[in-house]
Design a protein around this motif. Structure first.
Motif, PDB file in Angstrom:
ATOM      1  N   CYS A 103       0.843  -1.213   0.000  1.00 49.18           N
ATOM      2  CA  CYS A 103       0.000   0.000   0.000  1.00 49.18           C
ATOM      3  C   CYS A 103       0.871   1.253   0.000  1.00 49.18           C
ATOM      4  O   CYS A 103       0.574   2.214  -0.729  1.00 49.18           O
ATOM      5  N   ASP A 104       1.921   1.255   0.813  1.00 49.79           N
ATOM      6  CA  ASP A 104       2.814   2.414   0.855  1.00 49.79           C
ATOM      7  C   ASP A 104       3.481   2.646  -0.498  1.00 49.79           C
ATOM      8  O   ASP A 104       3.633   3.785  -0.938  1.00 49.79           O
ATOM      9  N   GLU A 105       3.869   1.556  -1.157  1.00 51.66           N
ATOM     10  CA  GLU A 105       4.503   1.673  -2.473  1.00 51.66           C
ATOM     11  C   GLU A 105       3.534   2.281  -3.488  1.00 51.66           C
ATOM     12  O   GLU A 105       3.902   3.170  -4.254  1.00 51.66           O
ATOM     13  N   VAL A 106       2.294   1.807  -3.487  1.00 55.76           N
ATOM     14  CA  VAL A 106       1.311   2.345  -4.431  1.00 55.76           C
ATOM     15  C   VAL A 106       1.048   3.819  -4.132  1.00 55.76           C
ATOM     16  O   VAL A 106       0.980   4.649  -5.042  1.00 55.76           O
ATOM     17  N   LEU A 107       0.917   4.179  -2.844  1.00 61.42           N
ATOM     18  CA  LEU A 107       0.702   5.588  -2.491  1.00 61.42           C
ATOM     19  C   LEU A 107       1.885   6.454  -2.903  1.00 61.42           C
ATOM     20  O   LEU A 107       1.703   7.583  -3.380  1.00 61.42           O
ATOM     21  N   ASP A 108       3.091   5.947  -2.733  1.00 64.10           N
ATOM     22  CA  ASP A 108       4.276   6.694  -3.185  1.00 64.10           C
ATOM     23  C   ASP A 108       4.226   6.941  -4.685  1.00 64.10           C
ATOM     24  O   ASP A 108       4.565   8.028  -5.165  1.00 64.10           O
ATOM     25  N   ARG A 109       3.802   5.910  -5.437  1.00 60.05           N
ATOM     26  CA  ARG A 109       3.702   6.071  -6.890  1.00 60.05           C
ATOM     27  C   ARG A 109       2.627   7.098  -7.252  1.00 60.05           C
ATOM     28  O   ARG A 109       2.808   7.898  -8.163  1.00 60.05           O
ATOM     29  N   ILE A 110       1.501   7.048  -6.537  1.00 62.73           N
ATOM     30  CA  ILE A 110       0.430   8.015  -6.796  1.00 62.73           C
ATOM     31  C   ILE A 110       0.931   9.430  -6.521  1.00 62.73           C
ATOM     32  O   ILE A 110       0.727  10.344  -7.323  1.00 62.73           O
ATOM     33  N   GLN A 119      -5.337  10.231 -16.740  1.00 59.45           N
ATOM     34  CA  GLN A 119      -6.322   9.863 -15.713  1.00 59.45           C
ATOM     35  C   GLN A 119      -6.433   8.351 -15.551  1.00 59.45           C
ATOM     36  O   GLN A 119      -6.609   7.860 -14.442  1.00 59.45           O
ATOM     37  N   ASP A 120      -6.289   7.593 -16.655  1.00 59.97           N
ATOM     38  CA  ASP A 120      -6.389   6.137 -16.540  1.00 59.97           C
ATOM     39  C   ASP A 120      -5.238   5.551 -15.711  1.00 59.97           C
ATOM     40  O   ASP A 120      -5.408   4.549 -15.017  1.00 59.97           O
ATOM     41  N   VAL A 121      -4.066   6.179 -15.741  1.00 61.11           N
ATOM     42  CA  VAL A 121      -2.935   5.742 -14.914  1.00 61.11           C
ATOM     43  C   VAL A 121      -3.245   6.029 -13.436  1.00 61.11           C
ATOM     44  O   VAL A 121      -3.037   5.172 -12.568  1.00 61.11           O
ATOM     45  N   ILE A 122      -3.751   7.215 -13.162  1.00 58.15           N
ATOM     46  CA  ILE A 122      -4.113   7.588 -11.784  1.00 58.15           C
ATOM     47  C   ILE A 122      -5.192   6.647 -11.267  1.00 58.15           C
ATOM     48  O   ILE A 122      -5.082   6.104 -10.155  1.00 58.15           O
ATOM     49  N   ASP A 123      -6.232   6.440 -12.084  1.00 64.91           N
ATOM     50  CA  ASP A 123      -7.326   5.555 -11.667  1.00 64.91           C
ATOM     51  C   ASP A 123      -6.836   4.127 -11.447  1.00 64.91           C
ATOM     52  O   ASP A 123      -7.257   3.453 -10.503  1.00 64.91           O
ATOM     53  N   GLY A 124      -5.934   3.667 -12.310  1.00 71.18           N
ATOM     54  CA  GLY A 124      -5.398   2.312 -12.162  1.00 71.18           C
ATOM     55  C   GLY A 124      -4.626   2.142 -10.856  1.00 71.18           C
ATOM     56  O   GLY A 124      -4.760   1.120 -10.177  1.00 71.18           O
ATOM     57  N   TRP A 126      -5.067   3.943  -8.109  1.00 72.85           N
ATOM     58  CA  TRP A 126      -6.042   3.980  -7.008  1.00 72.85           C
ATOM     59  C   TRP A 126      -6.809   2.656  -6.936  1.00 72.85           C
ATOM     60  O   TRP A 126      -7.117   2.182  -5.833  1.00 72.85           O
ATOM     61  N   ASP A 127      -7.112   2.052  -8.065  1.00 66.82           N
ATOM     62  CA  ASP A 127      -7.770   0.737  -8.051  1.00 66.82           C
ATOM     63  C   ASP A 127      -6.878  -0.294  -7.365  1.00 66.82           C
ATOM     64  O   ASP A 127      -7.361  -1.100  -6.566  1.00 66.82           O
ATOM     65  N   ASN A 128      -5.580  -0.274  -7.690  1.00 60.45           N
ATOM     66  CA  ASN A 128      -4.638  -1.192  -7.025  1.00 60.45           C
ATOM     67  C   ASN A 128      -4.621  -0.959  -5.526  1.00 60.45           C
ATOM     68  O   ASN A 128      -4.611  -1.904  -4.731  1.00 60.45           O
ATOM     69  N   TYR A 129      -4.590   0.295  -5.138  1.00 59.13           N
ATOM     70  CA  TYR A 129      -4.578   0.636  -3.708  1.00 59.13           C
ATOM     71  C   TYR A 129      -5.846   0.117  -3.034  1.00 59.13           C
ATOM     72  O   TYR A 129      -5.783  -0.481  -1.951  1.00 59.13           O
ATOM     73  N   ASN A 130      -6.995   0.332  -3.666  1.00 65.35           N
ATOM     74  CA  ASN A 130      -8.263  -0.140  -3.089  1.00 65.35           C
ATOM     75  C   ASN A 130      -8.319  -1.665  -3.018  1.00 65.35           C
ATOM     76  O   ASN A 130      -8.841  -2.227  -2.054  1.00 65.35           O
TER      77      ASN A 130
END
Length: 166
Positions: A103-110, A119-124, A126-130
């Motif tokens: 989760c921390d890794e995905v948040l760092d990437r975001i 937007q599709d990269v951002i949404d993707g 956030w989907d991974n994080y969720n």
């Protein structure tokens, strides 16, 4: 004879008083132990066992009881806590730590995305994080459910047979 009876009564009163004091101290200790968590109590029991083992073994191996009892007490505390947690508790802690890292890794990437990121990269991301957070919630529920003890691994939501730790 009368002095013997008076002496015996005095001794009995002293024993009774000492017993009451001892019981009061035991009750206080029991209440304090009752307020402690089970893992703390297992750790304390392990520490006592380690200290006793050190005191009993020391004379046979020509070491000071203090030198041997101290590390055995520490090992006993650690061992008691690990026994309390059990294999499943330790596995759950490991899975939670792995999930937290992911989760921390995905948040760092975001957070490191440029402002003009698609937007599709951002949404993707956030989907991974969720998905990761959903997997954590699902795994916690599975781990805490006695009916689902046979489930192994950090399961992904949505009925998927995939796991994150296999």
């Amino acid at each position: 004879m009368k002095k013997d009876i008076e002496s015996s009564i005095s001794d009995l009163e002293s024993v009774t008083s000492n017993t009451e004091k001892t019981l009061d101290k035991l009750i206080q200790a029991s209440e304090k132990a009752d307020a402690s968590s089970s893992s703390t109590l297992f750790g304390a029991a392990g520490g006592i066992i380690g200290a006793l083992a050190g005191a009993l073994i020391a004379p046979y191996i020509a070491l000071s009881a203090l030198l041997l009892s101290t590390p055995l007490t520490a090992l006993g505390i650690i061992g008691g806590i690990l026994v309390y947690r059990g294999r499943n508790g330790i596995k759950l802690e490991k899975m939670i730590a792995q999930n937290r890292i992911a989760c921390d890794e995905v948040l760092d990437r975001i957070n490191s995305l440029p402002e003009n990121a698609p937007q599709d990269v951002i949404d993707g991301l956030w989907d991974n994080y969720n998905i990761l957070n959903g997997a954590y919630r699902n795994q916690a529920a599975i781990a805490l459910s006695p009916k689902e003890k046979s489930k192994q691994g950090l399961m992904l939501p949505g009925g998927s047979k995939k796991t994150l730790n296999k």
